[in-house]
Write an enzyme that holds these catalytic residues in place. Structure first.
Site, PDB file in Angstrom:
ATOM      1  N   ASP A  48       1.652 -20.385 -11.892  1.00  0.00           N
ATOM      2  CA  ASP A  48       2.470 -19.800 -10.834  1.00  0.00           C
ATOM      3  C   ASP A  48       1.889 -20.195  -9.477  1.00  0.00           C
ATOM      4  O   ASP A  48       0.749 -19.830  -9.163  1.00  0.00           O
ATOM      5  CB  ASP A  48       2.474 -18.273 -10.990  1.00  0.00           C
ATOM      6  CG  ASP A  48       3.619 -17.602 -10.258  1.00  0.00           C
ATOM      7  OD1 ASP A  48       4.258 -18.263  -9.425  1.00  0.00           O
ATOM      8  OD2 ASP A  48       3.873 -16.411 -10.522  1.00  0.00           O
ATOM      9  N   CYS A  88       9.742 -19.623  -6.937  1.00  0.00           N
ATOM     10  CA  CYS A  88       9.634 -19.441  -8.378  1.00  0.00           C
ATOM     11  C   CYS A  88      10.898 -19.024  -9.107  1.00  0.00           C
ATOM     12  O   CYS A  88      11.261 -19.641 -10.114  1.00  0.00           O
ATOM     13  CB  CYS A  88       8.516 -18.454  -8.686  1.00  0.00           C
ATOM     14  SG  CYS A  88       8.675 -16.871  -7.858  1.00  0.00           S
ATOM     15  N   HIS A 146      10.838 -12.623 -14.234  1.00  0.00           N
ATOM     16  CA  HIS A 146      11.384 -12.768 -12.874  1.00  0.00           C
ATOM     17  C   HIS A 146      12.793 -13.348 -12.834  1.00  0.00           C
ATOM     18  O   HIS A 146      13.155 -14.070 -11.915  1.00  0.00           O
ATOM     19  CB  HIS A 146      10.437 -13.624 -12.016  1.00  0.00           C
ATOM     20  CG  HIS A 146      10.616 -13.392 -10.542  1.00  0.00           C
ATOM     21  ND1 HIS A 146      10.219 -14.302  -9.583  1.00  0.00           N
ATOM     22  CD2 HIS A 146      11.161 -12.353  -9.857  1.00  0.00           C
ATOM     23  CE1 HIS A 146      10.481 -13.841  -8.387  1.00  0.00           C
ATOM     24  NE2 HIS A 146      11.064 -12.659  -8.517  1.00  0.00           N
ATOM     25  N   HIS A 232      -1.192 -17.037  -8.569  1.00  0.00           N
ATOM     26  CA  HIS A 232      -0.402 -16.295  -7.585  1.00  0.00           C
ATOM     27  C   HIS A 232      -1.218 -15.116  -7.032  1.00  0.00           C
ATOM     28  O   HIS A 232      -2.051 -14.549  -7.737  1.00  0.00           O
ATOM     29  CB  HIS A 232       0.847 -15.778  -8.289  1.00  0.00           C
ATOM     30  CG  HIS A 232       1.947 -15.297  -7.400  1.00  0.00           C
ATOM     31  ND1 HIS A 232       1.862 -14.129  -6.680  1.00  0.00           N
ATOM     32  CD2 HIS A 232       3.185 -15.798  -7.152  1.00  0.00           C
ATOM     33  CE1 HIS A 232       2.994 -13.930  -6.012  1.00  0.00           C
ATOM     34  NE2 HIS A 232       3.816 -14.943  -6.282  1.00  0.00           N
ATOM     35  N   ASP A 294       5.559 -23.650 -11.642  1.00  0.00           N
ATOM     36  CA  ASP A 294       6.937 -23.346 -11.264  1.00  0.00           C
ATOM     37  C   ASP A 294       7.332 -23.973  -9.938  1.00  0.00           C
ATOM     38  O   ASP A 294       8.504 -24.261  -9.694  1.00  0.00           O
ATOM     39  CB  ASP A 294       7.176 -21.833 -11.238  1.00  0.00           C
ATOM     40  CG  ASP A 294       6.253 -21.087 -10.290  1.00  0.00           C
ATOM     41  OD1 ASP A 294       5.279 -21.681  -9.780  1.00  0.00           O
ATOM     42  OD2 ASP A 294       6.498 -19.883 -10.048  1.00  0.00           O
ATOM     43  N   ASN A 295       6.386 -24.177  -9.048  1.00  0.00           N
ATOM     44  CA  ASN A 295       6.651 -24.815  -7.750  1.00  0.00           C
ATOM     45  C   ASN A 295       5.325 -25.266  -7.167  1.00  0.00           C
ATOM     46  O   ASN A 295       4.268 -25.115  -7.791  1.00  0.00           O
ATOM     47  CB  ASN A 295       7.371 -23.865  -6.781  1.00  0.00           C
ATOM     48  CG  ASN A 295       6.744 -22.482  -6.698  1.00  0.00           C
ATOM     49  OD1 ASN A 295       7.312 -21.501  -7.201  1.00  0.00           O
ATOM     50  ND2 ASN A 295       5.587 -22.388  -6.075  1.00  0.00           N
TER      51      ASN A 295
END
Length: 465
Positions: A48, A88, A146, A232, A294-295
């Protein structure tokens, strides 16, 4: 250009030091290893907010990740791996659906700050876990969801047989909820569709649960999504429980530093190592294993040689680690120069595992022939848009058109990964071509909502309201 040879040398040294370099077995041996299972397990591991160069195999200067690196040395490192969004929830929408997130209302909140009960993936939408389940796999999600609120829009409603993880976009590593105004909010840690009380450091809990899923897999092939929330925020390591108890807001920007970020990432690497060891112990080493993010990275991440970070369509916000190991399918040490984006994982992994095409209509491409060396890299055009600061981008071949607010640019991102040599004023024909392509693509996407959530959710989900 990225010096892939130096990265490859570094990768091999890192993998050897960890004793983790894998050798691809012949295809027949891989099939035999499945025993009564018709297909190999698929383990999809996602970090993340991890920057492209936050792994030692992709160039980190201070973080050591021998377990994650071994996935790349045992297969391939995809140096042109992209997320479909710089945040995300949008990128996760693309991964699970195999489509641009702009086709779905849930994909338009960037990021999805709240999870109202009515907002989620369309009930009839084919999903990555759902297609594997239909093919006979047991499917499990461990980690971050999420994409909606249980029981209407949780993981169990969209293809997973089991879920152990956090519902919202972030959680304190000890409290297991996001903290606002000194209080835990949201569902937080859940098992199935129900909140779960547990103790321990969240990254370790996810690693332990993933091992349990492997140990309990039995004769069915397993599709396991292991979606860590590390690295994260909030910035906490294993010894920081006292800090968590005094936390006023999980988004506190006064916390964190490079050392803490490295610690969090290396704890995640330890848990990836436990997962790989569990596969070996269970005789399931033929598993297809993916590691990605995710990014792009945030505050303390390393994105070299790219610029930009999470929330930006510069390469640093959308270029992510991409490592794939598939014994008997992808040769160890493969060098695959193929652009791949998050929505490609659905058709690619399904074909790589089953030898069949996924049933449905997708924006993502089946790139299994490229990953296995059976076909040359395929030319393609990839599009991005991001509402914050009015951003747009399109990559076609080596060229990338980029709009950041009222500024427009044209870069050759193969020759100039730093996005510094701007051709916007000297190649107007290419700018015009790429802008026209983006406009045509954007017209196919759902417009960003202008009204309130209640108005929008009724519009996009008339069958539910």
């Amino acid at each position: 250009m990225i010096d892939k040879s130096s990265l490859d040398r570094r990768s091999l040294l890192a993998g050897a030091a960890a004793g983790a370099v894998a050798i691809a077995a012949p295809a027949g041996a891989a099939r035999a290893a499945t025993g009564t299972r018709p297909y190999p397990d698929v383990i999809f591991i996602m970090a993340d907010d991890m920057g492209y160069a936050d792994l030692s195999i992709t160039g980190s200067h201070h973080i050591r990740t021998p377990a994650i690196d071994s996935i790349g040395t045992g297969g391939t490192v995809l140096h042109q791996s992209y997320s479909s969004s710089p945040v995300c929830s949008a990128s996760r929408t693309a991964i699970i659906t195999g489509c641009y997130q702009g086709r779905f209302r849930v994909g338009l909140d960037e990021p999805l700050a709240e999870l109202p009960p009515g907002l989620g993936l369309p009930a009839d939408r084919p999903t990555l876990p759902g297609l594997f389940r239909k093919a006979g796999y047991r499917t499990a999600l461990v980690g971050k969801w999420h994409l909606g609120t249980p029981p209407l829009n949780g993981p169990l409603e969209h293809g997973y047989d089991s879920f152990y993880g956090i519902v919202e976009g972030a959680a304190d590593y000890f409290i297991h909820h996001t903290v606002h105004d000194g209080k835990p909010v949201g569902i937080g840690l859940a098992q199935g569709d129900k909140p779960l009380e547990a103790t321990g450091y969240l990254t370790d809990l996810f690693g332990a649960q993933a091992v349990k899923e492997i140990e309990a897999a039995g004769d069915k092939p397993l599709f396991l999504s292991l979606h860590f929330n590390a690295p994260h925020w909030p910035w906490e390591g294993r010894e920081d429980e006292a800090i968590a108890k005094t936390l006023k807001d999980s988004r506190d920007t006064s916390g964190g530093n490079l050392a803490k970020y490295a610690e969090m990432t290396q704890i995640m690497d330890e848990n990836v190592g436990k997962v790989l060891a569990a596969l070996k112990h269970a005789g399931r080493e033929d598993a297809i294993v993916v590691f990605t993010s995710d990014n792009g990275g945030e505050r303390f991440s390393e994105t070299w040689p790219f610029v930009g970070q999470k929330g930006e369509l510069l390469e640093g916000g959308i270029r992510v680690p991409g490592l794939v190991r598939a014994p008997g399918r992808i040769a160890a040490g493969s060098n695959i120069d193929q652009p791949i984006v998050g929505m490609d994982w659905l058709p690619t992994l399904f074909a790589l595992a089953t030898g069949k095409s996924a049933d449905g209509t997708f924006d993502g491409l089946d790139l299994s022939p490229q990953l296995t060396g059976k076909a040359a890299p395929v030319a393609r055009t990839i599009y991005w848009r991001y509402k914050a600061n009015d951003q747009a981008a399109v990559r076609q071949g080596d060229w990338k058109y980029l709009k950041l607010g009222d500024k427009e640019h044209l870069f050759n991102v193969v020759q100039d990964e730093r996005e510094r040599a701007d051709f916007f004023d000297v190649n107007k024909d290419k700018v015009k071509e790429l802008k026209a392509l983006w406009d045509k693509w954007n017209a196919q996407m759902i417009p960003y909502p202008l009204g309130s959530f209640s108005e929008d959710v009724k519009k996009w989900y008339p069958d539910r309201y």
